[in-house]
Structures are given as C-alpha cells and as structure tokens.
Design a protein around this motif. Structure first.
Motif, PDB file in Angstrom:
ATOM      1  N   TYR A   1      15.744   4.222  -0.068  1.00 58.54           N
ATOM      2  CA  TYR A   1      15.264   4.923  -1.256  1.00 58.54           C
ATOM      3  C   TYR A   1      14.037   4.247  -1.859  1.00 58.54           C
ATOM      4  CZ  TYR A   1      15.319   7.213  -5.815  1.00 58.54           C
ATOM      5  OH  TYR A   1      14.963   7.922  -6.939  1.00 58.54           O
ATOM      6  N   PHE A   2      14.015   2.922  -1.853  1.00 61.84           N
ATOM      7  CA  PHE A   2      12.939   2.184  -2.517  1.00 61.84           C
ATOM      8  C   PHE A   2      11.849   1.696  -1.558  1.00 61.84           C
ATOM      9  CE2 PHE A   2      16.451   1.493  -5.597  1.00 61.84           C
ATOM     10  CZ  PHE A   2      15.826   1.997  -6.727  1.00 61.84           C
ATOM     11  N   LYS A   3      11.833   2.196  -0.337  1.00 59.58           N
ATOM     12  CA  LYS A   3      10.925   1.635   0.667  1.00 59.58           C
ATOM     13  C   LYS A   3       9.453   1.829   0.313  1.00 59.58           C
ATOM     14  CE  LYS A   3      10.980   5.666   3.765  1.00 59.58           C
ATOM     15  NZ  LYS A   3      11.270   6.123   5.149  1.00 59.58           N
ATOM     16  N   ASN A   4       9.103   2.865  -0.441  1.00 58.80           N
ATOM     17  CA  ASN A   4       7.698   3.108  -0.798  1.00 58.80           C
ATOM     18  C   ASN A   4       7.400   2.816  -2.268  1.00 58.80           C
ATOM     19  OD1 ASN A   4       6.943   4.051   1.803  1.00 58.80           O
ATOM     20  ND2 ASN A   4       7.873   6.034   1.352  1.00 58.80           N
ATOM     21  N   THR A   5       8.300   2.113  -2.918  1.00 55.31           N
ATOM     22  CA  THR A   5       8.158   1.856  -4.346  1.00 55.31           C
ATOM     23  C   THR A   5       7.274   0.642  -4.612  1.00 55.31           C
ATOM     24  OG1 THR A   5      10.364   2.748  -4.741  1.00 55.31           O
ATOM     25  CG2 THR A   5       9.434   1.381  -6.474  1.00 55.31           C
ATOM     26  N   LEU A   6       6.423   0.763  -5.618  1.00 55.29           N
ATOM     27  CA  LEU A   6       5.644  -0.380  -6.075  1.00 55.29           C
ATOM     28  C   LEU A   6       6.600  -1.477  -6.530  1.00 55.29           C
ATOM     29  CD1 LEU A   6       2.858  -1.571  -6.936  1.00 55.29           C
ATOM     30  CD2 LEU A   6       3.257  -0.531  -9.162  1.00 55.29           C
TER      31      LEU A   6
ATOM     32  N   ARG B   1       5.305   5.342  -9.188  1.00 52.19           N
ATOM     33  CA  ARG B   1       4.836   5.602  -7.836  1.00 52.19           C
ATOM     34  C   ARG B   1       3.463   6.260  -7.808  1.00 52.19           C
ATOM     35  NH1 ARG B   1      10.386   6.997  -4.421  1.00 52.19           N
ATOM     36  NH2 ARG B   1      11.506   5.194  -5.172  1.00 52.19           N
ATOM     37  N   ILE B   2       2.846   6.501  -8.948  1.00 48.53           N
ATOM     38  CA  ILE B   2       1.502   7.051  -8.949  1.00 48.53           C
ATOM     39  C   ILE B   2       0.521   5.971  -8.525  1.00 48.53           C
ATOM     40  CG2 ILE B   2       2.043   8.735 -10.739  1.00 48.53           C
ATOM     41  CD1 ILE B   2       0.641   6.967 -12.739  1.00 48.53           C
ATOM     42  N   ASP B   3      -0.627   6.400  -8.024  1.00 47.35           N
ATOM     43  CA  ASP B   3      -1.588   5.431  -7.502  1.00 47.35           C
ATOM     44  C   ASP B   3      -2.684   5.102  -8.501  1.00 47.35           C
ATOM     45  OD1 ASP B   3      -3.621   7.702  -5.436  1.00 47.35           O
ATOM     46  OD2 ASP B   3      -2.922   7.816  -7.504  1.00 47.35           O
TER      47      ASP B   3
ATOM     48  N   ARG C   1      -6.329   2.642 -17.517  1.00 46.74           N
ATOM     49  CA  ARG C   1      -5.947   2.257 -18.870  1.00 46.74           C
ATOM     50  C   ARG C   1      -4.549   1.640 -18.903  1.00 46.74           C
ATOM     51  NH1 ARG C   1      -5.837   5.300 -23.144  1.00 46.74           N
ATOM     52  NH2 ARG C   1      -6.889   3.757 -24.415  1.00 46.74           N
ATOM     53  N   PHE C   2      -4.245   0.861 -17.879  1.00 48.79           N
ATOM     54  CA  PHE C   2      -3.036   0.046 -17.872  1.00 48.79           C
ATOM     55  C   PHE C   2      -3.381  -1.345 -18.396  1.00 48.79           C
ATOM     56  CE2 PHE C   2       0.211   1.811 -14.592  1.00 48.79           C
ATOM     57  CZ  PHE C   2       0.159   3.047 -15.203  1.00 48.79           C
ATOM     58  N   VAL C   3      -2.463  -1.929 -19.153  1.00 51.73           N
ATOM     59  CA  VAL C   3      -2.521  -3.350 -19.486  1.00 51.73           C
ATOM     60  C   VAL C   3      -1.575  -4.044 -18.508  1.00 51.73           C
ATOM     61  CG1 VAL C   3      -2.161  -5.121 -21.240  1.00 51.73           C
ATOM     62  CG2 VAL C   3      -2.960  -2.841 -21.915  1.00 51.73           C
ATOM     63  N   ILE C   4      -2.121  -4.859 -17.623  1.00 49.80           N
ATOM     64  CA  ILE C   4      -1.338  -5.474 -16.556  1.00 49.80           C
ATOM     65  C   ILE C   4      -0.838  -6.851 -16.997  1.00 49.80           C
ATOM     66  CG2 ILE C   4      -1.363  -6.306 -14.179  1.00 49.80           C
ATOM     67  CD1 ILE C   4      -1.600  -3.327 -14.313  1.00 49.80           C
TER      68      ILE C   4
ATOM     69  N   LYS D   1      -5.927   0.695  -6.137  1.00 53.00           N
ATOM     70  CA  LYS D   1      -5.487   1.649  -7.147  1.00 53.00           C
ATOM     71  C   LYS D   1      -6.692   2.301  -7.826  1.00 53.00           C
ATOM     72  CE  LYS D   1      -1.186   0.577  -6.473  1.00 53.00           C
ATOM     73  NZ  LYS D   1      -0.254   1.526  -5.828  1.00 53.00           N
ATOM     74  N   LYS D   2      -6.507   3.537  -8.234  1.00 56.13           N
ATOM     75  CA  LYS D   2      -7.567   4.263  -8.920  1.00 56.13           C
ATOM     76  C   LYS D   2      -7.537   3.925 -10.410  1.00 56.13           C
ATOM     77  CE  LYS D   2      -7.090   8.180  -5.741  1.00 56.13           C
ATOM     78  NZ  LYS D   2      -6.729   9.620  -5.639  1.00 56.13           N
ATOM     79  N   PHE D   3      -8.688   3.627 -10.968  1.00 55.86           N
ATOM     80  CA  PHE D   3      -8.794   3.436 -12.411  1.00 55.86           C
ATOM     81  C   PHE D   3     -10.260   3.366 -12.805  1.00 55.86           C
ATOM     82  CE2 PHE D   3      -8.694  -0.881 -10.703  1.00 55.86           C
ATOM     83  CZ  PHE D   3      -9.693  -1.528 -11.409  1.00 55.86           C
ATOM     84  N   GLN D   4     -10.531   3.713 -14.062  1.00 56.34           N
ATOM     85  CA  GLN D   4     -11.851   3.513 -14.645  1.00 56.34           C
ATOM     86  C   GLN D   4     -11.881   2.232 -15.459  1.00 56.34           C
ATOM     87  OE1 GLN D   4     -12.524   7.269 -16.789  1.00 56.34           O
ATOM     88  NE2 GLN D   4     -14.156   7.744 -15.338  1.00 56.34           N
ATOM     89  N   THR D   5     -10.798   2.031 -16.231  1.00 62.59           N
ATOM     90  CA  THR D   5     -10.719   0.859 -17.097  1.00 62.59           C
ATOM     91  C   THR D   5      -9.355   0.210 -16.943  1.00 62.59           C
ATOM     92  OG1 THR D   5     -12.124   2.014 -18.696  1.00 62.59           O
ATOM     93  CG2 THR D   5     -11.036   0.006 -19.446  1.00 62.59           C
ATOM     94  N   LEU D   6      -9.348  -1.109 -16.806  1.00 60.51           N
ATOM     95  CA  LEU D   6      -8.105  -1.857 -16.628  1.00 60.51           C
ATOM     96  C   LEU D   6      -8.147  -3.100 -17.511  1.00 60.51           C
ATOM     97  CD1 LEU D   6      -5.511  -1.809 -14.762  1.00 60.51           C
ATOM     98  CD2 LEU D   6      -6.699  -3.493 -13.354  1.00 60.51           C
TER      99      LEU D   6
END
Length: 301
Positions: free
Chosen positions: A109-114, A140-142, A146-149, A159-164
């Motif tokens: 179930y979790f084989k493709n999970t981040l 699971r989105i790519d 605008r994530f705060v990591i 990963k796709k992003f404009q601002t991180l």
C-alpha cells in the motif's frame, strides 16, 4: 483507534480433493457456507495477482478466489484489521494472516508514498493528542509549491514549485536564492521548540495545515500520512517566518513578505510607484489578485 486505510484483498480458497477439505490461510474447513462458494470465482487471470494463499500445498485441488474489503486501524501501537464479512473476520484473525500477509499488504500500500526521514514518536499518544486527519492524497502530490519544509533530508529536487521555504536549524539569518529552474528558495532560521514542528515534514501555506508522513517505530512498512490543524503552533510559526523575512537586508523586503503571505498590502507602495495612473494601478492590482504572480525571481538582487 485511528483509521489507516481500506484495501480490497484477493483471498484464495483451495479445495483439497483428496482429503475433501477447503483450505484458507492456516485454516481447514470440512464445508464452506454456500454464500461464500456462490461469491467465489475461478480465473487463470489471477495467477500473478497479489493474494492471500493457503499455508499448505496439496497435490489434487481446485482453486477459487473471493474479494474481501478490509479496514486497517492503528490501536495500542499495533495494526488491527476489520471486515464487514463475519466469516472472513476469522480468516484475518489467524496468526498466518497477521504475522505474514498483513505486512505485505502494508508494504504494498505504501510502496509509492513519500517517506520522510523522521519516525513518529509516541505514536498512540501523538494520535490521541492531535487527532489528525488521514490525508494520503495530499502527501502523494508532486508539487511542493509554498511549502515550509522542516525535514532537511527531504529531496525536493524533482518536485514542482515556484516558491519554497526551508525552516532550518542552525541558521543565523534568513537568505534567499533563485536556482537554474527559476525556483525561489528561502532558508529560514528554525528557532522554535515545538513537538508538532519537530514531527512534521512540512507546513502547506496553501491549505494552512501541517503534514506528517513519518515512519512507524512498530512496523517498518507503515507510514503515517497525517494532516494536522493547530492554530496556535501555526500562528507562532508564521510570525517567526515573517520576522525572519523582515530581517533580510536588501531592497526587496516587501516582495519577500508578499511571496510568503500573498497579501497585496505588502506591495501596494511598489505598485503605486509604477504609475500615477489610477486605472493602471487598479489593473495591476487585479492581475496580482487573480494570478498571485511571483515576480521576485525576475528582480535583480
């Protein structure tokens, strides 16, 4: 009891023709309920399917299959399995299912999970305290836009992003840079002491929630995919980042704050300075509101 996920599993029923027995997992039956037989089917197409097989081989046999929906829960630091079909509840309660096949279900179930580099501490207590939602579709989105990591070991290069925003321990001040893909990356000092921030891998500024996808201490195949809303920790985090962005010593402070908050109030003066024509100002404001354009990468440092 915390709900994990629902899964349809294929259960193989082997009829031992010589001994006149039906084999399911570890169990043997002289007869099966007629409704179980009626709901079963045989097909060569299932030969390579992921299925629960009997733990015994026989020479003369017929094979049947039936599909059973199971619900997995986390309780007292272990996985519990339930099904609406009472006959098959006895099947999934047997040791062979719990000790062998259950781990394969979770792993599959979790084989493709981040998967973050963190392990969830005090699992049952943490779940009871924060009462999170199960949000596997978010994790699971790519796109990390605008994530705060918080997890410095997360690989966001693909990963796709404009601002991180990377919330990093050990930094003395906030910095920003634009990479070869024209992606804007901020590094913000992490000066907060928070259980939730320590456990989360990110905060989503778009949805305003904390994201956790931590490994389980009790099952190496289990990943907790959680969404948590905590207004107090969120407020403290946002204030900390705004304060750090305000301390950046360049001429783009207003744009840093806009990129973080998407609030036009921070760039109103810049817009007004572009033109004294009221219609142009209104048009530019409308464009910003509709598209939330990130113009900072186009500016010169």
């Amino acid at each position: 009891m915390y709900y994990l996920f629902t899964k349809n599993i294929l259960i193989q029923i082997t009829e031992d023709l010589k001994n006149k027995k039906f084999l399911i997992g570890d169990l043997e039956f002289d007869i099966l309920p007629q409704n179980i037989i009626n709901d079963s089917f045989s097909s060569s197409n299932w030969n390579r399917a992921f299925k629960f097989k009997p733990n015994k081989e026989v020479l003369e046999y017929k094979t049947f299959f039936t599909m059973v929906e199971i619900d997995l829960f986390f309780k007292n630091n272990k996985i519990e399995v339930l099904t609406k079909k009472s006959f098959f509840q006895n099947i999934i309660n047997q040791p062979y299912f719990k000790n062998c096949f259950l781990n394969e279900i979770v792993k599959h179930y979790f084989k493709n999970t981040l998967r973050s580099s963190k392990t969830l501490d005090n699992e049952s207590l943490f779940l009871a305290k924060y009462k999170p939602e199960n949000k596997k579709d978010i994790l699971r989105i790519d796109s990390f836009d605008r994530f705060v990591i918080f997890d410095e070991n997360i690989d966001f290069s693909k990963k796709k992003f404009q601002t991180l925003f990377i919330y990093k321990k050990g930094l003395k001040k906030a910095t920003w840079s634009v990479n070869s893909k024209n992606q804007l990356i901020y590094k913000i000092p992490n000066n907060l002491t928070s259980e939730l921030i320590n456990q989360a891998f990110a905060f989503d500024l778009n949805g305003q929630y904390f994201l956790i996808n931590n490994n389980s201490k009790n099952n190496p195949n289990l990943i907790f995919e959680l969404l948590i809303n905590d207004n107090l920790v969120q407020k403290t985090l946002l204030q900390s980042i705004i304060q750090a962005l305000n301390s950046i010593e360049d001429q783009h402070t207003s744009w840093h704050l806009y990129n973080f908050t998407k609030e036009l109030k921070y760039i109103e003066n810049d817009i007004n300075n572009l033109s004294s024509n009221h219609e142009i100002i209104s048009l530019k404001s409308k464009i910003f509101k509709q598209n939330y354009l990130n113009l900072l990468p186009k500016l010169n440092k």
